[in-house]
Design an enzyme around this catalytic site. Sequence first.
Site, mmCIF file in Angstrom:
data_model
loop_
_atom_site.group_PDB
_atom_site.id
_atom_site.type_symbol
_atom_site.label_atom_id
_atom_site.label_comp_id
_atom_site.label_asym_id
_atom_site.label_seq_id
_atom_site.Cartn_x
_atom_site.Cartn_y
_atom_site.Cartn_z
ATOM 1 N N ASP A 18 0.818 -1.221 0.000
ATOM 2 C CA ASP A 18 0.000 0.000 0.000
ATOM 3 C C ASP A 18 0.850 1.268 0.000
ATOM 4 O O ASP A 18 2.078 1.216 0.165
ATOM 5 C CB ASP A 18 -0.969 -0.010 1.199
ATOM 6 C CG ASP A 18 -0.314 -0.431 2.516
ATOM 7 O OD1 ASP A 18 0.925 -0.471 2.578
ATOM 8 O OD2 ASP A 18 -1.045 -0.716 3.472
ATOM 9 N N ASN A 20 -8.032 -2.523 14.279
ATOM 10 C CA ASN A 20 -9.409 -2.850 13.883
ATOM 11 C C ASN A 20 -9.452 -4.062 12.953
ATOM 12 O O ASN A 20 -10.480 -4.333 12.331
ATOM 13 C CB ASN A 20 -10.094 -1.646 13.221
ATOM 14 C CG ASN A 20 -9.398 -1.222 11.926
ATOM 15 O OD1 ASN A 20 -8.403 -1.824 11.526
ATOM 16 N ND2 ASN A 20 -9.916 -0.199 11.276
ATOM 17 N N HIS A 24 -7.574 -4.500 10.217
ATOM 18 C CA HIS A 24 -7.266 -4.276 8.799
ATOM 19 C C HIS A 24 -5.960 -4.951 8.401
ATOM 20 O O HIS A 24 -5.060 -5.139 9.225
ATOM 21 C CB HIS A 24 -7.297 -2.787 8.422
ATOM 22 C CG HIS A 24 -6.155 -1.947 8.884
ATOM 23 N ND1 HIS A 24 -6.329 -0.812 9.643
ATOM 24 C CD2 HIS A 24 -4.816 -2.030 8.671
ATOM 25 C CE1 HIS A 24 -5.152 -0.242 9.871
ATOM 26 N NE2 HIS A 24 -4.213 -0.966 9.295
ATOM 27 N N GLU A 76 -9.840 -1.807 5.111
ATOM 28 C CA GLU A 76 -10.544 -1.533 6.360
ATOM 29 C C GLU A 76 -11.759 -2.472 6.508
ATOM 30 O O GLU A 76 -12.190 -3.089 5.526
ATOM 31 C CB GLU A 76 -11.023 -0.071 6.366
ATOM 32 C CG GLU A 76 -9.898 0.970 6.309
ATOM 33 C CD GLU A 76 -9.168 1.181 7.649
ATOM 34 O OE1 GLU A 76 -9.213 0.283 8.511
ATOM 35 O OE2 GLU A 76 -8.551 2.245 7.809
HETATM 36 C C1 GLP Z 1 -0.624 0.421 8.612
HETATM 37 C C2 GLP Z 1 -0.294 -0.420 7.396
HETATM 38 C C3 GLP Z 1 -0.565 -1.888 7.655
HETATM 39 C C4 GLP Z 1 0.078 -2.307 8.975
HETATM 40 C C5 GLP Z 1 -0.496 -1.490 10.092
HETATM 41 C C6 GLP Z 1 0.056 -1.891 11.460
HETATM 42 O O1 GLP Z 1 -1.978 0.697 8.720
HETATM 43 N N1 GLP Z 1 -1.018 -0.027 6.232
HETATM 44 O O2 GLP Z 1 -0.062 -2.668 6.575
HETATM 45 O O3 GLP Z 1 -0.152 -3.672 9.181
HETATM 46 O O4 GLP Z 1 -0.168 -0.134 9.839
HETATM 47 O O5 GLP Z 1 1.286 -1.278 11.684
HETATM 48 P P1 GLP Z 1 2.212 -1.542 12.934
HETATM 49 O O6 GLP Z 1 3.023 -2.762 12.587
HETATM 50 O O7 GLP Z 1 3.069 -0.306 13.038
HETATM 51 O O8 GLP Z 1 1.335 -1.746 14.110
#
Ligand code: GLP
Length: 240
Positions: free
Chosen positions: A66, A133, A135, A140
Site C-alpha cells: 500500500d 481494527n 485491517h 478496512e
Molecule cells: C498500517 C499499514 C498496515 C500495517 C499497520 C500496522 O496501517 N497499512 O499494513 O499492518 O499499519 O502497523 P504496525 O506494525 O506499526 O502496528
Amino acid sequence: MKIFIAKDYEELSTIAYGYIKDIVKSNPRAVLGLATGSTPLGIYRLMAEDCAQKISYKEIRTVNLDEYVGLSATHDQSYRYFMQTNLFNKIDIPLQNTFVPDGTGDPVAECRRYDALLDTLPRDIQLLGIGTNGHIAFNEPGTPFESRTHTVTLNQSTIDANARFFQSINEVPRRAITMGIKDIMAAKRLLLVATGTNKADAIAKALKGKSDPSCPASVLQQHNDVVIVLDQGAASKLVF
Ligand code: GLP
C-alpha cells in the site's frame, strides 16, 4: 495455520525472517510481498544483516501492499521512502525490482496499473501486519474479500494509530491505495506478525472469530498456508 508465540520481539523477528530466508535461499528469483508498519522492522534488520554476509537479493522482486495518496517517494512518511530507508538501500536488490503503489498522479489509473503488475508477479510469500481494527494492508472493515487494488478512505482509528509517525494528526493522509484482499490471498504463503496487547482483540477476532469482512484479517482462515507469529501481548486473548 501455524501459530508461534514468541517470547519477545527479537524471537518473533527471527522466526518470521526464517520463512523469508528459506524462500530466498531456495529460489533466488522469488517474489516477496512486503509490508510497512513498525512490526516488520526487526525482520528487515535481519534481512539486511544476512545480506551483508551471504544472502543475495539481486534477482528477488518485491511487491508492497500500500501507499498513501498524495505522498511522493521522497516524503519521509511515504511507504516507498520507508521501504528504501529500512530495507532496499540496505540490501543488494536493484530498485527497479521493487514495486510500491505510486501515491502521486491519478489513483484510479494507478490501481489498474498495480493490478496488471500483480498479475505478472505471483507472490511466493506475503508478509502482513494487522491494524487494531483487524485491517490488513489498508483494507478496512467492510472491504469485500474479492477486492483488488483500490483507493480507500482511512478509518479514524487507522489515522489515529498512524499519527505517531507524523508531526501532527492533520498531516496524516486521509486516503491510500491498497492491494485488495483477493491479491493478498493469491500469495502462496501468508506470514502475519503482530505485537502488543493493543493487537490482542484484532488477533483473537481474526483467528478465532467468524471469517467475514467485518474483520479483514479473518480472511486468513480461508488460506491453506498461513504462518502467524505473535508476541505474548498480541496472543493474550487467544483461547486454544
Ligand atoms: C498500517 C499499514 C498496515 C500495517 C499497520 C500496522 O496501517 N497499512 O499494513 O499492518 O499499519 O502497523 P504496525 O506494525 O506499526 O502496528
